[in-house]
Scaffold this motif. Structure first.
Motif, PDB file in Angstrom:
ATOM      1  N   GLN A  14       0.824  -1.204   0.000  1.00 60.57           N
ATOM      2  CA  GLN A  14       0.000   0.000   0.000  1.00 60.57           C
ATOM      3  C   GLN A  14       0.863   1.260   0.000  1.00 60.57           C
ATOM      4  N   ILE A  15       1.877   1.274   0.830  1.00 61.15           N
ATOM      5  CA  ILE A  15       2.779   2.426   0.898  1.00 61.15           C
ATOM      6  C   ILE A  15       3.510   2.610  -0.424  1.00 61.15           C
ATOM      7  N   CYS A  16       4.037   1.540  -0.966  1.00 66.63           N
ATOM      8  CA  CYS A  16       4.809   1.638  -2.205  1.00 66.63           C
ATOM      9  C   CYS A  16       3.943   2.035  -3.400  1.00 66.63           C
ATOM     10  N   GLU A  17       2.707   1.580  -3.435  1.00 65.64           N
ATOM     11  CA  GLU A  17       1.811   1.997  -4.521  1.00 65.64           C
ATOM     12  C   GLU A  17       1.535   3.495  -4.430  1.00 65.64           C
ATOM     13  N   ALA A  18       1.313   3.987  -3.219  1.00 66.54           N
ATOM     14  CA  ALA A  18       1.075   5.418  -3.043  1.00 66.54           C
ATOM     15  C   ALA A  18       2.306   6.220  -3.449  1.00 66.54           C
ATOM     16  N   LEU A  19       3.487   5.759  -3.061  1.00 64.76           N
ATOM     17  CA  LEU A  19       4.728   6.451  -3.430  1.00 64.76           C
ATOM     18  C   LEU A  19       4.938   6.444  -4.942  1.00 64.76           C
ATOM     19  N   SER A  20       4.687   5.322  -5.580  1.00 66.20           N
ATOM     20  CA  SER A  20       4.907   5.246  -7.025  1.00 66.20           C
ATOM     21  C   SER A  20       3.917   6.111  -7.803  1.00 66.20           C
ATOM     22  N   ASN A  21       2.801   6.476  -7.148  1.00 66.15           N
ATOM     23  CA  ASN A  21       1.839   7.395  -7.754  1.00 66.15           C
ATOM     24  C   ASN A  21       2.197   8.852  -7.484  1.00 66.15           C
ATOM     25  N   GLY A  22       3.323   9.080  -6.813  1.00 67.42           N
ATOM     26  CA  GLY A  22       3.807  10.430  -6.609  1.00 67.42           C
ATOM     27  C   GLY A  22       3.453  11.059  -5.276  1.00 67.42           C
ATOM     28  N   ASN A  23       2.863  10.295  -4.384  1.00 68.80           N
ATOM     29  CA  ASN A  23       2.522  10.824  -3.064  1.00 68.80           C
ATOM     30  C   ASN A  23       3.768  10.948  -2.193  1.00 68.80           C
ATOM     31  N   SER A  24       3.696  11.818  -1.205  1.00 67.54           N
ATOM     32  CA  SER A  24       4.815  12.002  -0.287  1.00 67.54           C
ATOM     33  C   SER A  24       4.925  10.810   0.660  1.00 67.54           C
ATOM     34  N   ARG A  25       6.058  10.717   1.313  1.00 70.53           N
ATOM     35  CA  ARG A  25       6.251   9.665   2.315  1.00 70.53           C
ATOM     36  C   ARG A  25       5.239   9.812   3.442  1.00 70.53           C
ATOM     37  N   LYS A  26       5.022  11.040   3.888  1.00 69.25           N
ATOM     38  CA  LYS A  26       4.090  11.296   4.987  1.00 69.25           C
ATOM     39  C   LYS A  26       2.679  10.861   4.610  1.00 69.25           C
ATOM     40  N   ALA A  27       2.205  11.301   3.445  1.00 72.14           N
ATOM     41  CA  ALA A  27       0.853  10.943   3.006  1.00 72.14           C
ATOM     42  C   ALA A  27       0.721   9.437   2.788  1.00 72.14           C
ATOM     43  N   SER A  28       1.728   8.825   2.209  1.00 72.27           N
ATOM     44  CA  SER A  28       1.697   7.379   1.956  1.00 72.27           C
ATOM     45  C   SER A  28       1.646   6.601   3.259  1.00 72.27           C
ATOM     46  N   ALA A  29       2.443   7.032   4.231  1.00 68.29           N
ATOM     47  CA  ALA A  29       2.454   6.365   5.537  1.00 68.29           C
ATOM     48  C   ALA A  29       1.110   6.511   6.234  1.00 68.29           C
ATOM     49  N   GLU A  30       0.597   7.721   6.272  1.00 66.05           N
ATOM     50  CA  GLU A  30      -0.665   7.961   6.963  1.00 66.05           C
ATOM     51  C   GLU A  30      -1.823   7.230   6.302  1.00 66.05           C
ATOM     52  N   ALA A  31      -1.821   7.146   4.971  1.00 62.54           N
ATOM     53  CA  ALA A  31      -2.866   6.409   4.266  1.00 62.54           C
ATOM     54  C   ALA A  31      -2.826   4.921   4.610  1.00 62.54           C
ATOM     55  N   ALA A  32      -1.636   4.441   4.962  1.00 65.91           N
ATOM     56  CA  ALA A  32      -1.471   3.031   5.329  1.00 65.91           C
ATOM     57  C   ALA A  32      -1.654   2.803   6.838  1.00 65.91           C
ATOM     58  N   GLY A  33      -1.950   3.865   7.567  1.00 60.57           N
ATOM     59  CA  GLY A  33      -2.246   3.715   8.979  1.00 60.57           C
ATOM     60  C   GLY A  33      -1.051   3.770   9.922  1.00 60.57           C
ATOM     61  N   ILE A  34       0.044   4.351   9.452  1.00 56.67           N
ATOM     62  CA  ILE A  34       1.212   4.505  10.327  1.00 56.67           C
ATOM     63  C   ILE A  34       1.656   5.965  10.324  1.00 56.67           C
ATOM     64  N   SER A  35       2.429   6.339  11.308  1.00 54.65           N
ATOM     65  CA  SER A  35       2.942   7.706  11.379  1.00 54.65           C
ATOM     66  C   SER A  35       4.169   7.869  10.488  1.00 54.65           C
ATOM     67  N   ARG A  36       4.485   9.131  10.220  1.00 51.20           N
ATOM     68  CA  ARG A  36       5.689   9.425   9.460  1.00 51.20           C
ATOM     69  C   ARG A  36       6.922   8.948  10.225  1.00 51.20           C
ATOM     70  N   ARG A  37       6.871   9.056  11.529  1.00 51.98           N
ATOM     71  CA  ARG A  37       7.994   8.620  12.381  1.00 51.98           C
ATOM     72  C   ARG A  37       8.201   7.106  12.272  1.00 51.98           C
ATOM     73  N   THR A  38       7.115   6.348  12.286  1.00 52.40           N
ATOM     74  CA  THR A  38       7.232   4.895  12.120  1.00 52.40           C
ATOM     75  C   THR A  38       7.835   4.572  10.757  1.00 52.40           C
ATOM     76  N   PHE A  39       7.371   5.267   9.729  1.00 51.11           N
ATOM     77  CA  PHE A  39       7.928   5.081   8.386  1.00 51.11           C
ATOM     78  C   PHE A  39       9.431   5.322   8.412  1.00 51.11           C
ATOM     79  N   GLN A  40       9.849   6.411   9.038  1.00 50.30           N
ATOM     80  CA  GLN A  40      11.272   6.743   9.096  1.00 50.30           C
ATOM     81  C   GLN A  40      12.061   5.685   9.859  1.00 50.30           C
ATOM     82  N   ARG A  41      11.498   5.170  10.939  1.00 51.89           N
ATOM     83  CA  ARG A  41      12.189   4.113  11.699  1.00 51.89           C
ATOM     84  C   ARG A  41      12.352   2.865  10.843  1.00 51.89           C
TER      85      ARG A  41
END
Length: 87
Positions: A14-41
């Protein structure tokens, strides 16, 4: 001691599909139900742990972002070819 990770194959996809569609890391993470901080970790962990789920996540994110850039450049080139002012 840390609890179980939320990183699953479905969430990674889900995150990778959002990213490949041009979404930001923050938006992709939040759409997948995680925080930007979790994504970064997860990215930090994947950079160190090359094997396993976190390593695969890191590689897939880098690939998805590269695909988004390539798609954007392709769109710009097509627009520029049709109309020089669009570039």
């Amino acid at each position: 001691m840390a609890g179980p990770t939320k990183l699953s194959a479905a969430r990674r996809k889900q995150i990778c599909e959002a990213l490949s569609n041009g979404n930001s890391r923050k938006a992709s993470a939040e759409a997948a139900g995680i925080s930007r901080r979790t994504f970064q970790r997860w990215m930090s962990r994947g950079k160190v742990e090359k094997d396993g789920a976190f390593g695969a996540f890191h590689r897939d994110v880098i690939k998805a972002e590269a695909e988004a850039v390539c798609d954007a450049v392709s769109c710009l080139r097509k627009a520029a070819h049709k109309n020089r002012r669009a570039a």
